[in-house]
Design a protein around this motif. Sequence first.
Motif, PDB file in Angstrom:
ATOM      1  N   GLU A  58       0.616  -0.924  -0.090  1.00 13.28           N
ATOM      2  CA  GLU A  58       0.179  -0.184   0.194  1.00 13.28           C
ATOM      3  C   GLU A  58       1.382   1.126  -0.018  1.00 13.28           C
ATOM      4  N   GLU A  59       2.070   1.540   0.720  1.00 12.06           N
ATOM      5  CA  GLU A  59       2.746   2.486   1.032  1.00 12.06           C
ATOM      6  C   GLU A  59       3.292   2.462  -0.393  1.00 12.06           C
ATOM      7  N   VAL A  63       3.425   5.687  -2.784  1.00 10.65           N
ATOM      8  CA  VAL A  63       4.536   6.731  -3.242  1.00 10.65           C
ATOM      9  C   VAL A  63       4.860   6.789  -5.201  1.00 10.65           C
ATOM     10  N   ILE A  64       4.591   5.840  -5.183  1.00  8.01           N
ATOM     11  CA  ILE A  64       4.234   5.867  -7.006  1.00  8.01           C
ATOM     12  C   ILE A  64       3.548   6.677  -7.053  1.00  8.01           C
ATOM     13  N   LYS A  65       1.803   6.808  -6.812  1.00  9.44           N
ATOM     14  CA  LYS A  65       1.030   7.275  -7.710  1.00  9.44           C
ATOM     15  C   LYS A  65       0.969   9.174  -7.238  1.00  9.44           C
ATOM     16  N   ASN A  67       4.410  10.304  -7.108  1.00 10.88           N
ATOM     17  CA  ASN A  67       5.769  10.205  -8.145  1.00 10.88           C
ATOM     18  C   ASN A  67       5.110  11.269  -9.281  1.00 10.88           C
ATOM     19  N   ASN A  68       4.056   9.682  -9.594  1.00  8.50           N
ATOM     20  CA  ASN A  68       4.013  10.191 -11.057  1.00  8.50           C
ATOM     21  C   ASN A  68       2.961  11.780 -11.310  1.00  8.50           C
ATOM     22  N   GLU A  69       2.862  11.531  -9.811  1.00  3.00           N
ATOM     23  CA  GLU A  69       1.334  12.793  -9.701  1.00  3.00           C
ATOM     24  C   GLU A  69       2.690  14.437  -9.742  1.00  3.00           C
ATOM     25  N   LEU A  70       2.836  14.320  -9.165  1.00  7.48           N
ATOM     26  CA  LEU A  70       4.411  15.022  -9.166  1.00  7.48           C
ATOM     27  C   LEU A  70       5.608  15.842 -10.754  1.00  7.48           C
ATOM     28  N   LYS A  71       5.427  14.501 -11.034  1.00 10.83           N
ATOM     29  CA  LYS A  71       6.046  14.446 -12.622  1.00 10.83           C
ATOM     30  C   LYS A  71       5.426  15.166 -13.216  1.00 10.83           C
ATOM     31  N   GLN A  72       3.603  15.064 -13.303  1.00 10.14           N
ATOM     32  CA  GLN A  72       2.614  14.802 -14.263  1.00 10.14           C
ATOM     33  C   GLN A  72       2.711  17.216 -13.476  1.00 10.14           C
TER      34      GLN A  72
END
Length: 86
Positions: A58-59, A63-65, A67-72
């Motif tokens: 879950e953690e 973190v992956i989610k 990270n993807n939001e921050l990249k966008q």
Amino acid sequence: MEVNHVYMSPKQYSEATGNKIGIEEIKRLCRIGRIPCEMTKKGYYKIKVYKDNCVSREEYDRVIKENNELKQLLKTINNISNYKEG
């Protein structure tokens, strides 16, 4: 298959943190969901602690989610800063 976690009581958890967080504060954080834990049938908190720098699935997914939001967001900021009128 090796288990990558152990369960600790609030007292053990406090000791593992060098007693920087008191037992009652750990229980309060468990109660309000700030420290993920399970409760035994007798009403005791058991805190799952991962070994060898492992994290829960879950953690990892969280973190992956993030990270993807921050990249966008960075792509959007870059596009705005490179925008030329005219």
